[in-house]
Design a protein around this motif. Structure first.
Motif, PDB file in Angstrom:
ATOM      1  N   ALA A 218       0.833  -1.202   0.000  1.00 20.14           N
ATOM      2  CA  ALA A 218       0.000   0.000   0.000  1.00 20.14           C
ATOM      3  C   ALA A 218       0.868   1.252   0.000  1.00 20.14           C
ATOM      4  CB  ALA A 218      -0.916   0.000   1.220  1.00 20.14           C
ATOM      5  N   VAL A 219       0.313   2.337  -0.537  1.00 20.87           N
ATOM      6  CA  VAL A 219       1.032   3.609  -0.576  1.00 20.87           C
ATOM      7  C   VAL A 219       0.215   4.666   0.154  1.00 20.87           C
ATOM      8  CG1 VAL A 219       2.191   3.054  -2.737  1.00 20.87           C
ATOM      9  CG2 VAL A 219      -0.011   4.251  -2.789  1.00 20.87           C
ATOM     10  N   GLU A 220       0.888   5.725   0.555  1.00 17.59           N
ATOM     11  CA  GLU A 220       0.247   6.826   1.276  1.00 17.59           C
ATOM     12  C   GLU A 220      -1.009   7.311   0.557  1.00 17.59           C
ATOM     13  OE1 GLU A 220       1.083  11.575   2.151  1.00 17.59           O
ATOM     14  OE2 GLU A 220       2.703  10.279   1.427  1.00 17.59           O
ATOM     15  N   GLY A 221      -2.093   7.466   1.322  1.00 16.12           N
ATOM     16  CA  GLY A 221      -3.319   8.032   0.781  1.00 16.12           C
ATOM     17  C   GLY A 221      -4.309   7.035   0.227  1.00 16.12           C
ATOM     18  N   GLN A 222      -3.912   5.755   0.065  1.00 16.09           N
ATOM     19  CA  GLN A 222      -4.867   4.749  -0.394  1.00 16.09           C
ATOM     20  C   GLN A 222      -5.919   4.482   0.677  1.00 16.09           C
ATOM     21  OE1 GLN A 222      -2.084   1.512  -2.032  1.00 16.09           O
ATOM     22  NE2 GLN A 222      -3.995   1.132  -3.142  1.00 16.09           N
ATOM     23  N   TRP A 223      -7.153   4.204   0.240  1.00 17.55           N
ATOM     24  CA  TRP A 223      -8.235   3.891   1.178  1.00 17.55           C
ATOM     25  C   TRP A 223      -8.139   2.406   1.537  1.00 17.55           C
ATOM     26  CZ3 TRP A 223     -11.104   7.649   3.350  1.00 17.55           C
ATOM     27  CH2 TRP A 223     -11.098   8.900   2.728  1.00 17.55           C
ATOM     28  N   CYS A 224      -7.215   2.099   2.450  1.00 15.17           N
ATOM     29  CA  CYS A 224      -6.896   0.712   2.792  1.00 15.17           C
ATOM     30  C   CYS A 224      -7.429   0.273   4.151  1.00 15.17           C
ATOM     31  CB  CYS A 224      -5.380   0.500   2.786  1.00 15.17           C
ATOM     32  SG  CYS A 224      -4.651   0.421   1.139  1.00 15.17           S
ATOM     33  N   ILE A 225      -8.070   1.165   4.909  1.00 15.00           N
ATOM     34  CA  ILE A 225      -8.434   0.854   6.289  1.00 15.00           C
ATOM     35  C   ILE A 225      -9.942   1.014   6.490  1.00 15.00           C
ATOM     36  CG2 ILE A 225      -8.029   1.401   8.716  1.00 15.00           C
ATOM     37  CD1 ILE A 225      -5.554   0.390   7.223  1.00 15.00           C
ATOM     38  N   ALA A 226     -10.537   0.071   7.211  1.00 16.52           N
ATOM     39  CA  ALA A 226     -11.936   0.174   7.630  1.00 16.52           C
ATOM     40  C   ALA A 226     -12.021  -0.234   9.093  1.00 16.52           C
ATOM     41  CB  ALA A 226     -12.835  -0.713   6.775  1.00 16.52           C
ATOM     42  N   GLY A 227     -12.997   0.326   9.814  1.00 16.51           N
ATOM     43  CA  GLY A 227     -13.097  -0.017  11.227  1.00 16.51           C
ATOM     44  C   GLY A 227     -14.275   0.643  11.897  1.00 16.51           C
ATOM     45  N   SER A 228     -14.093   1.005  13.171  1.00 14.93           N
ATOM     46  CA  SER A 228     -15.180   1.586  13.956  1.00 14.93           C
ATOM     47  C   SER A 228     -14.602   2.571  14.959  1.00 14.93           C
ATOM     48  CB  SER A 228     -15.964   0.493  14.691  1.00 14.93           C
ATOM     49  OG  SER A 228     -15.129  -0.188  15.612  1.00 14.93           O
ATOM     50  N   ALA A 229     -15.490   3.353  15.577  1.00 14.52           N
ATOM     51  CA  ALA A 229     -15.056   4.333  16.571  1.00 14.52           C
ATOM     52  C   ALA A 229     -16.183   4.601  17.554  1.00 14.52           C
ATOM     53  CB  ALA A 229     -14.631   5.634  15.894  1.00 14.52           C
ATOM     54  N   ASP A 230     -15.818   4.951  18.777  1.00 17.12           N
ATOM     55  CA  ASP A 230     -16.756   5.419  19.796  1.00 17.12           C
ATOM     56  C   ASP A 230     -16.376   6.837  20.186  1.00 17.12           C
ATOM     57  OD1 ASP A 230     -18.276   3.170  19.931  1.00 17.12           O
ATOM     58  OD2 ASP A 230     -17.472   2.443  21.831  1.00 17.12           O
ATOM     59  N   LEU A 231     -17.360   7.725  20.255  1.00 17.07           N
ATOM     60  CA  LEU A 231     -17.149   9.080  20.744  1.00 17.07           C
ATOM     61  C   LEU A 231     -18.020   9.250  21.977  1.00 17.07           C
ATOM     62  CD1 LEU A 231     -16.887   9.161  17.453  1.00 17.07           C
ATOM     63  CD2 LEU A 231     -16.768  11.625  17.825  1.00 17.07           C
ATOM     64  N   ARG A 232     -17.388   9.537  23.114  1.00 21.45           N
ATOM     65  CA  ARG A 232     -18.117   9.631  24.376  1.00 21.45           C
ATOM     66  C   ARG A 232     -17.779  10.931  25.089  1.00 21.45           C
ATOM     67  NH1 ARG A 232     -19.742   4.339  26.744  1.00 21.45           N
ATOM     68  NH2 ARG A 232     -19.301   2.722  25.220  1.00 21.45           N
ATOM     69  N   GLY A 233     -18.803  11.532  25.694  1.00 21.75           N
ATOM     70  CA  GLY A 233     -18.582  12.740  26.468  1.00 21.75           C
ATOM     71  C   GLY A 233     -19.770  13.027  27.354  1.00 21.75           C
ATOM     72  N   LEU A 234     -19.678  14.119  28.088  1.00 20.59           N
ATOM     73  CA  LEU A 234     -20.797  14.588  28.886  1.00 20.59           C
ATOM     74  C   LEU A 234     -21.515  15.690  28.120  1.00 20.59           C
ATOM     75  CD1 LEU A 234     -19.078  14.790  32.381  1.00 20.59           C
ATOM     76  CD2 LEU A 234     -20.372  12.903  31.385  1.00 20.59           C
ATOM     77  N   THR A 235     -22.691  16.063  28.582  1.00 18.66           N
ATOM     78  CA  THR A 235     -23.413  17.174  27.984  1.00 18.66           C
ATOM     79  C   THR A 235     -23.671  18.222  29.056  1.00 18.66           C
ATOM     80  OG1 THR A 235     -25.619  16.285  28.441  1.00 18.66           O
ATOM     81  CG2 THR A 235     -24.550  15.571  26.411  1.00 18.66           C
ATOM     82  N   THR A 236     -24.154  19.378  28.629  1.00 11.84           N
ATOM     83  CA  THR A 236     -24.345  20.486  29.561  1.00 11.84           C
ATOM     84  C   THR A 236     -25.773  20.584  30.071  1.00 11.84           C
ATOM     85  OG1 THR A 236     -24.768  21.973  27.711  1.00 11.84           O
ATOM     86  CG2 THR A 236     -22.510  21.819  28.505  1.00 11.84           C
ATOM     87  N   VAL A 237     -26.623  19.606  29.730  1.00 15.75           N
ATOM     88  CA  VAL A 237     -28.015  19.618  30.189  1.00 15.75           C
ATOM     89  C   VAL A 237     -28.208  18.515  31.215  1.00 15.75           C
ATOM     90  CG1 VAL A 237     -30.429  19.402  29.527  1.00 15.75           C
ATOM     91  CG2 VAL A 237     -28.805  20.500  27.983  1.00 15.75           C
ATOM     92  N   PRO A 238     -28.333  18.832  32.514  1.00 14.31           N
ATOM     93  CA  PRO A 238     -28.548  17.786  33.518  1.00 14.31           C
ATOM     94  C   PRO A 238     -29.855  17.058  33.264  1.00 14.31           C
ATOM     95  CG  PRO A 238     -27.937  19.854  34.543  1.00 14.31           C
ATOM     96  CD  PRO A 238     -28.249  20.157  33.105  1.00 14.31           C
ATOM     97  N   GLU A 239     -29.859  15.759  33.480  1.00 13.20           N
ATOM     98  CA  GLU A 239     -31.044  14.943  33.254  1.00 13.20           C
ATOM     99  C   GLU A 239     -31.622  14.499  34.587  1.00 13.20           C
ATOM    100  OE1 GLU A 239     -33.968  12.691  31.230  1.00 13.20           O
ATOM    101  OE2 GLU A 239     -32.718  14.408  30.773  1.00 13.20           O
ATOM    102  N   PRO A 240     -32.901  14.728  34.872  1.00 11.10           N
ATOM    103  CA  PRO A 240     -33.500  14.269  36.128  1.00 11.10           C
ATOM    104  C   PRO A 240     -33.357  12.763  36.291  1.00 11.10           C
ATOM    105  CG  PRO A 240     -34.965  15.772  34.983  1.00 11.10           C
ATOM    106  CD  PRO A 240     -33.847  15.461  34.029  1.00 11.10           C
ATOM    107  N   GLY A 241     -33.129  12.332  37.517  1.00  8.43           N
ATOM    108  CA  GLY A 241     -33.044  10.911  37.804  1.00  8.43           C
ATOM    109  C   GLY A 241     -31.646  10.348  37.738  1.00  8.43           C
ATOM    110  N   VAL A 242     -30.663  11.184  37.369  1.00  5.30           N
ATOM    111  CA  VAL A 242     -29.300  10.668  37.309  1.00  5.30           C
ATOM    112  C   VAL A 242     -28.761  10.480  38.722  1.00  5.30           C
ATOM    113  CG1 VAL A 242     -26.934  11.187  36.634  1.00  5.30           C
ATOM    114  CG2 VAL A 242     -28.810  11.655  35.062  1.00  5.30           C
ATOM    115  N   LEU A 243     -28.268   9.301  38.999  1.00  7.09           N
ATOM    116  CA  LEU A 243     -27.738   9.004  40.325  1.00  7.09           C
ATOM    117  C   LEU A 243     -26.242   9.260  40.408  1.00  7.09           C
ATOM    118  CD1 LEU A 243     -29.552   5.681  41.260  1.00  7.09           C
ATOM    119  CD2 LEU A 243     -30.061   7.984  42.059  1.00  7.09           C
ATOM    120  N   ALA A 244     -25.505   8.837  39.395  1.00  2.00           N
ATOM    121  CA  ALA A 244     -24.055   8.950  39.518  1.00  2.00           C
ATOM    122  C   ALA A 244     -23.395   8.899  38.163  1.00  2.00           C
ATOM    123  CB  ALA A 244     -23.520   7.809  40.383  1.00  2.00           C
TER     124      ALA A 244
END
Length: 263
Positions: A218-244
């Motif tokens: 393979a050479v630089e720039g070829q579309w040779c890779i496939a996979g998956s990703a997770d993006l996780r974070g918090l938000t700025t809107v508190p949700e009622p009922g959250v314990l922890a």
């Protein structure tokens, strides 16, 4: 010689909740009742091959679920994304780090990513006004925003990676919702989103030129890779009922570190 610490894995944020609550819809996306947590899980990621330092990583994909919900958009609308501006450094056959980086997310009608080549997919997604714009955030006080480990040469390519992102643009309500500064970066600062990735060269887009992708040529720039990703974070809107909330902060998220020397 200065020692540089790079994150090689970032564990997910944990959420415990009780009670029922109304779904939180932001920018046309249903985050469900667990609105305090933002978890975007992708099952389709395609990206270009990196063979050394100073090369730009490109990629694209579709968000499969939002907080576990397959049907998070209105009708057939789904989130798609492209990423670029990630520049490789400290490349070896088994490790590579990236600086900078930008991810642009769009809400658009569903389409088949395997009906045309990857360059066309990138262009089809990267149009209009982004739902959100994310930029790489430095890990542990360095300029590296994404770190990967695995096997990057030969006939079998396989890797995992981890990094941090900040929300810097997009629809106003989406920016306000996701811009939480809820994840410590190990150097006293805070990012909005932690990303973990994995990929290989096992299953590729049949419309791409994949010559050499599975033979070690393979050479630089070829579309040779496939996979998956997770993006996780918090938000700025508190949700009622959250314990922890557990596992806040990069250092409290089960991080393993790779220690390497830089000149």
């Amino acid at each position: 010689m200065n020692k540089k610490f790079i994150a090689s894995a970032i564990a997910g944020l944990g959420l415990a909740a009780s009670g029922s609550a109304s779904a939180i819809v932001v920018g046309g996306v249903d985050f469900g009742a667990a609105g305090l947590l933002s978890h975007l899980e992708t099952t389709t990621v395609a990206e270009t091959f990196i063979s050394g330092n100073g090369q730009q990583l490109l990629g694209y994909g579709q968000v499969n679920t939002v907080n576990g919900n397959l049907f998070y958009g209105s009708g057939s609308d789904r989130l798609y994304f492209v990423f670029d501006q990630y520049v490789s450094n400290d490349y070896t056959f088994t490790t590579v780090d990236f600086s900078a980086g930008q991810v642009r997310v769009y809400l658009m009608p569903t389409f088949n990513l395997l009906a045309q080549d990857s360059a066309t997919n990138f262009g089809l997604i990267d149009t209009g006004t982004p739902w959100a714009v994310l930029e790489g955030h430095g890990l542990f006080g360095t300029t590296d925003t994404l770190a990967s480990n695995g096997q990057f040469t030969g006939d079998v390519i396989s890797f995992s990676g981890a990094g941090l992102l900040d929300v810097v643009g997009g629809e106003a309500d989406v920016v306000a919702f996701l811009d939480s500064d809820g994840i410590g970066d190990g150097a006293g600062g805070f990012a909005d989103i932690a990303i973990t990735t994995s990929g290989d060269n096992a299953v590729l887009n049949p419309f791409d030129n994949t010559d050499g992708c599975t033979t070690g040529d393979a050479v630089e720039g070829q579309w040779c890779i496939a996979g998956s990703a997770d993006l996780r974070g918090l938000t700025t809107v508190p949700e009622p009922g959250v314990l922890a909330l557990v596992g806040l902060g990069l250092l409290g998220m089960g991080v393993s570190l790779r220690k390497r020397k830089s000149a």
